[in-house]
Design a protein around this motif. Structure first.
Motif, mmCIF file in Angstrom:
data_model
loop_
_atom_site.group_PDB
_atom_site.id
_atom_site.type_symbol
_atom_site.label_atom_id
_atom_site.label_comp_id
_atom_site.label_asym_id
_atom_site.label_seq_id
_atom_site.Cartn_x
_atom_site.Cartn_y
_atom_site.Cartn_z
ATOM 1 N N SER A 179 0.854 -1.192 0.000
ATOM 2 C CA SER A 179 0.000 0.000 0.000
ATOM 3 C C SER A 179 0.884 1.234 0.000
ATOM 4 O O SER A 179 1.738 1.383 0.875
ATOM 5 C CB SER A 179 -0.907 -0.007 1.239
ATOM 6 O OG SER A 179 -1.790 1.084 1.222
ATOM 7 N N GLY A 236 -2.173 4.060 1.576
ATOM 8 C CA GLY A 236 -2.947 3.593 2.716
ATOM 9 C C GLY A 236 -4.280 2.947 2.414
ATOM 10 O O GLY A 236 -4.914 2.396 3.317
ATOM 11 N N HIS A 271 -3.979 -0.755 2.705
ATOM 12 C CA HIS A 271 -3.752 -0.998 4.131
ATOM 13 C C HIS A 271 -5.082 -1.079 4.889
ATOM 14 O O HIS A 271 -5.293 -1.981 5.713
ATOM 15 C CB HIS A 271 -2.872 0.116 4.703
ATOM 16 C CG HIS A 271 -2.679 0.051 6.183
ATOM 17 N ND1 HIS A 271 -1.854 -0.878 6.789
ATOM 18 C CD2 HIS A 271 -3.205 0.797 7.187
ATOM 19 C CE1 HIS A 271 -1.879 -0.697 8.098
ATOM 20 N NE2 HIS A 271 -2.686 0.306 8.368
ATOM 21 N N GLU A 319 -6.805 -4.410 6.739
ATOM 22 C CA GLU A 319 -7.285 -4.479 8.119
ATOM 23 C C GLU A 319 -8.700 -5.046 8.169
ATOM 24 O O GLU A 319 -9.023 -5.869 9.038
ATOM 25 C CB GLU A 319 -7.243 -3.097 8.755
ATOM 26 C CG GLU A 319 -5.834 -2.579 9.015
ATOM 27 C CD GLU A 319 -5.819 -1.206 9.653
ATOM 28 O OE1 GLU A 319 -4.906 -0.937 10.455
ATOM 29 O OE2 GLU A 319 -6.724 -0.392 9.352
ATOM 30 N N ARG A 337 3.427 -7.064 5.038
ATOM 31 C CA ARG A 337 3.614 -6.244 3.838
ATOM 32 C C ARG A 337 4.793 -6.765 3.031
ATOM 33 O O ARG A 337 5.755 -7.320 3.593
ATOM 34 C CB ARG A 337 3.855 -4.778 4.207
ATOM 35 C CG ARG A 337 5.061 -4.567 5.102
ATOM 36 C CD ARG A 337 5.253 -3.106 5.476
ATOM 37 N NE ARG A 337 6.300 -2.953 6.479
ATOM 38 C CZ ARG A 337 7.594 -2.864 6.210
ATOM 39 N NH1 ARG A 337 8.009 -2.913 4.942
ATOM 40 N NH2 ARG A 337 8.480 -2.728 7.177
ATOM 41 N N ILE A 395 2.970 2.666 8.168
ATOM 42 C CA ILE A 395 2.799 1.260 7.815
ATOM 43 C C ILE A 395 4.013 0.440 8.248
ATOM 44 O O ILE A 395 3.879 -0.632 8.854
ATOM 45 C CB ILE A 395 2.540 1.107 6.304
ATOM 46 C CG1 ILE A 395 1.158 1.667 5.939
ATOM 47 C CG2 ILE A 395 2.645 -0.358 5.877
ATOM 48 C CD1 ILE A 395 0.879 1.708 4.452
ATOM 49 N N VAL A 406 3.522 -2.756 10.640
ATOM 50 C CA VAL A 406 3.343 -4.001 9.892
ATOM 51 C C VAL A 406 4.710 -4.514 9.454
ATOM 52 O O VAL A 406 5.457 -3.802 8.784
ATOM 53 C CB VAL A 406 2.439 -3.784 8.653
ATOM 54 C CG1 VAL A 406 2.202 -5.116 7.946
ATOM 55 C CG2 VAL A 406 1.119 -3.142 9.061
#
Length: 219
Positions: A10, A13, A16, A20, A38, A60, A64
């Motif tokens: 991503s 975002g 992302h 989620e 990721r 991120i 992650v």
């Protein structure tokens, strides 16, 4: 517990946020353990800065962790997320997938569930073609492909701009990537995550039996 892995890239975002929601949907199924990872970045920091994505990338990366090949082999299902790049997956995802030849040679993803979700800047920016051009990877790995069925009624709404198709959840990021992921798109991602988890829970215990049975046909 059956393990569902969400792997994504991503830039701004949007994927992302869908990741989620996918994870939340999968986690809502009893007996499912979810991990979200990721793929490695291939752009330099100065390029990311010029693209105005430094802040979201730092966020991120701080929350992650990067995926490894072991993450793939340890999972019972893998749900891949990528933004569109001219109707195809992004280079970061392609680079990572190209590193999985050793897994393919050993059949380590055979019989595992595979699914894809995407985003694009515009309504007609290649959401469906990106998933369709992603699917050959899943087939080459011998995975069981799962999409987003029309049981998710949010696919048929006409009251707003929205992503999602029978091939997988998606969102429209806006021409300058400023549009927020809509609640309908979040709902589609949640539905897909739960659907994948339900299927994975049913078949994960039998995967080894399928593998041994089919390998024996070559002898």
């Amino acid at each position: 517990m059956a393990k569902v892995l969400v792997v994504y890239y991503s830039l701004y975002g949007h994927i992302h946020k869908l990741a989620e929601a996918i994870g939340e949907g999968a986690s809502s199924v009893d007996g499912i353990k979810v991990s979200i990872k990721r793929v490695p970045e291939t752009l330099s920091n100065d390029i990311i800065e010029k693209m105005g994505a430094t802040d979201i990338q730092q966020k991120i990366k701080s929350t992650v962790s990067e995926v490894s090949l072991d993450d793939l082999t340890n999972a019972d299902a893998i749900i891949f997320g990528t933004p569109t790049r001219f109707g195809n997956m992004c280079a970061q995802m392609k680079t990572f997938l190209d590193s999985t030849g050793s897994i393919w040679s050993r059949g380590e993803l055979f019989g595992k569930v595979g699914s894809v979700f995407v985003s694009s800047n515009t309504q007609h920016g290649g959401q469906e073609s990106t998933i369709l051009t992603f699917l050959p990877y899943l087939f080459h790995q011998g995975m069981i492909v799962v999409g987003l069925p029309y049981l998710f009624k949010g696919q048929t709404i006409m009251s707003e701009i929205s992503g999602c198709s029978p091939y997988g959840a998606s969102c429209v990021a806006g021409e300058n990537s400023s549009r927020n992921v809509s609640q309908n798109e979040i709902a589609g991602a949640f539905f897909q995550g739960k659907y994948v988890a339900l299927i994975t829970k049913d078949i994960s215990n039998n995967r080894e039996k399928y593998f041994k049975t089919l390998v024996s046909l070559n002898n």
